[in-house]
Scaffold this motif. Structure first.
Motif, PDB file in Angstrom:
ATOM      1  N   PHE A   1      12.596  85.684  51.097  1.00 45.03           N
ATOM      2  CA  PHE A   1      14.090  85.363  51.515  1.00 45.03           C
ATOM      3  C   PHE A   1      14.730  86.620  52.390  1.00 45.03           C
ATOM      4  O   PHE A   1      14.409  87.717  52.128  1.00 45.03           O
ATOM      5  CB  PHE A   1      15.273  85.085  50.187  1.00 45.03           C
TER       6      PHE A   1
ATOM      7  N   LEU B   1      22.728  85.782  52.627  1.00 43.66           N
ATOM      8  CA  LEU B   1      22.466  85.548  51.204  1.00 43.66           C
ATOM      9  C   LEU B   1      22.578  86.717  50.133  1.00 43.66           C
ATOM     10  O   LEU B   1      22.386  87.771  50.548  1.00 43.66           O
ATOM     11  CB  LEU B   1      20.843  85.034  50.880  1.00 43.66           C
TER      12      LEU B   1
ATOM     13  N   PRO C   1      19.075  85.969  46.366  1.00 38.06           N
ATOM     14  CA  PRO C   1      17.986  85.069  46.644  1.00 38.06           C
ATOM     15  C   PRO C   1      17.272  84.361  45.384  1.00 38.06           C
ATOM     16  O   PRO C   1      16.662  83.397  45.660  1.00 38.06           O
ATOM     17  CB  PRO C   1      16.917  86.179  47.087  1.00 38.06           C
TER      18      PRO C   1
ATOM     19  N   VAL D   1      19.381  81.444  44.846  1.00 40.67           N
ATOM     20  CA  VAL D   1      19.039  80.441  45.822  1.00 40.67           C
ATOM     21  C   VAL D   1      17.662  79.675  45.392  1.00 40.67           C
ATOM     22  O   VAL D   1      17.533  78.495  45.644  1.00 40.67           O
ATOM     23  CB  VAL D   1      18.938  81.212  47.144  1.00 40.67           C
ATOM     24  N   TYR D   2      16.480  80.445  45.032  1.00 40.19           N
ATOM     25  CA  TYR D   2      15.327  79.624  44.643  1.00 40.19           C
ATOM     26  C   TYR D   2      15.461  79.033  43.196  1.00 40.19           C
ATOM     27  O   TYR D   2      14.933  77.811  43.526  1.00 40.19           O
ATOM     28  CB  TYR D   2      14.277  80.878  44.374  1.00 40.19           C
TER      29      TYR D   2
ATOM     30  N   TYR E   1      18.161  75.939  44.794  1.00 44.46           N
ATOM     31  CA  TYR E   1      17.726  75.317  46.252  1.00 44.46           C
ATOM     32  C   TYR E   1      16.258  75.222  46.498  1.00 44.46           C
ATOM     33  O   TYR E   1      15.818  74.795  47.589  1.00 44.46           O
ATOM     34  CB  TYR E   1      18.718  75.736  47.197  1.00 44.46           C
TER      35      TYR E   1
ATOM     36  N   THR F   1      16.196  78.561  51.483  1.00 45.73           N
ATOM     37  CA  THR F   1      17.562  78.682  52.436  1.00 45.73           C
ATOM     38  C   THR F   1      17.823  77.359  53.119  1.00 45.73           C
ATOM     39  O   THR F   1      18.968  76.937  52.941  1.00 45.73           O
ATOM     40  CB  THR F   1      17.285  79.674  53.366  1.00 45.73           C
TER      41      THR F   1
ATOM     42  N   MET G   1      19.431  75.044  50.711  1.00 43.67           N
ATOM     43  CA  MET G   1      21.053  75.534  50.511  1.00 43.67           C
ATOM     44  C   MET G   1      21.741  75.094  51.551  1.00 43.67           C
ATOM     45  O   MET G   1      22.928  74.455  51.368  1.00 43.67           O
ATOM     46  CB  MET G   1      20.903  76.772  50.516  1.00 43.67           C
TER      47      MET G   1
ATOM     48  N   TYR H   1      29.056  80.781  45.054  1.00 38.33           N
ATOM     49  CA  TYR H   1      27.546  80.619  45.161  1.00 38.33           C
ATOM     50  C   TYR H   1      26.748  81.522  45.935  1.00 38.33           C
ATOM     51  O   TYR H   1      27.585  82.755  46.461  1.00 38.33           O
ATOM     52  CB  TYR H   1      27.433  79.068  46.067  1.00 38.33           C
TER      53      TYR H   1
ATOM     54  N   LEU I   1      25.807  83.118  48.506  1.00 36.38           N
ATOM     55  CA  LEU I   1      25.992  83.464  49.944  1.00 36.38           C
ATOM     56  C   LEU I   1      27.287  83.942  50.204  1.00 36.38           C
ATOM     57  O   LEU I   1      28.236  83.585  49.581  1.00 36.38           O
ATOM     58  CB  LEU I   1      25.650  82.214  50.861  1.00 36.38           C
TER      59      LEU I   1
END
Length: 289
Positions: A60, A102, A105, A108-109, A112, A115, A118, A165, A167
């Motif tokens: 990421f 981000l 990460p 995120v993984y 979502y 990326t 997401m 979130y 980001l």
């Protein structure tokens, strides 16, 4: 002999171990994840790393990234974007360029997987909703007159929409198009306002010119009156002086009648007339009776 066999076995074990691993690299500004059957095993920072054939690596970027919602033509005008209504039910179409980073990460993984997902599942839908919320607070005219504040409000609303979130929104650029009919009316209104302002400015200029002319005329009239008074005073004083001189002469003659004869004698050049009228007398010569 036994030692050679042992060395060969060790080398084979090492070779087998290496052949069962795969290298992968992580750049600066990136975070690597090693997963096994979809489960995160560990994170890797920049450098060269190894993973087993049973594991996967996912990288990421933690650098700033951009996503564009909508499309632009070669001149930077919006060709498609997010449609929303203003408070006075005017349609606006907005294209956004959102810059983000981000912050987690791993999250995120987990949520979502990558990326792109997401962006599609989180950032774009919430950005569209944020636009609708912001434009519902603005009339079309207010949006036109306060574009800078409108952009700030859009940015703040999008940041609020993705708060909590993984980001961070660093900046939001927006290009807004109103419907053609409204833009035509706005242009006509602007032209009328310009014409009115021009007429008002010309009227003010004419009024200023008239005021200047009036002041000049008044000043000229005042100067003429002052000059006329001065001339009249001069004439009056001259007349009074002349009258005083005449009175003085009259008084002098009354007191001394010989003054006339003396004055005439002083002005006579001594030449006798060449002709004589009958019964005439020689000037200034009196015969004793």
């Amino acid at each position: 002999m036994k030692k050679s066999i042992m060395h060969i076995a060790i080398a084979a074990a090492i070779a087998s171990s290496l052949s069962a691993c795969s290298p992968f690299s992580v750049d600066e500004g990136e975070i690597g994840l090693i997963t096994r059957y979809g489960e995160i095993q560990e994170t890797k920072s920049a450098g060269l790393h190894w993973r087993s054939w049973l594991e996967d690596d996912v990288v990421f970027s933690t650098r700033e990234q951009k996503v564009t919602i909508g499309r632009f033509d070669d001149f930077g005008d919006v060709t498609s974007g997010v449609a929303a209504y203003t408070r006075d039910t005017q349609t606006v179409t907005t294209a956004l360029t959102i810059t983000f980073k981000l912050t987690d990460p791993v999250a995120v993984y987990k949520n979502y997987r990558n990326t792109e997902n997401m962006i599609n599942q989180l950032l774009e839908p919430r950005s569209r909703q944020a636009l609708e919320i912001v434009f519902s607070r603005y009339s079309a005219q207010l949006a036109l007159e306060n574009r800078a504040q409108l952009t700030n409000d859009i940015t703040a609303q999008i940041r609020e929409a993705v708060q909590g979130y993984p980001l961070e929104i660093t900046s939001v650029q927006s290009v807004i198009n109103f419907n053609k009919e409204y833009e035509r009316r706005v242009e006509e209104s602007v032209q009328k306002n310009v014409a009115i302002q021009t007429e008002e400015r010309n009227l003010i200029i004419q009024q200023k010119k008239a005021e200047i002319a009036r002041v000049d005329a008044q000043a000229k009239a005042d100067a003429e009156i002052i000059q006329a008074k001065a001339d009249a005073e001069k004439v009056r004083l001259a007349g009074e002086a002349e009258a005083a001189a005449i009175r003085a002469k009259a008084e002098a003659l009354k007191e001394n009648r010989q003054l006339v004869e003396l004055t005439a004698a002083e002005k006579w050049n001594g030449v006798l007339p060449t002709t004589m009228t009958p019964n005439g007398t020689v000037p200034f010569i009196k015969l004793n009776q």
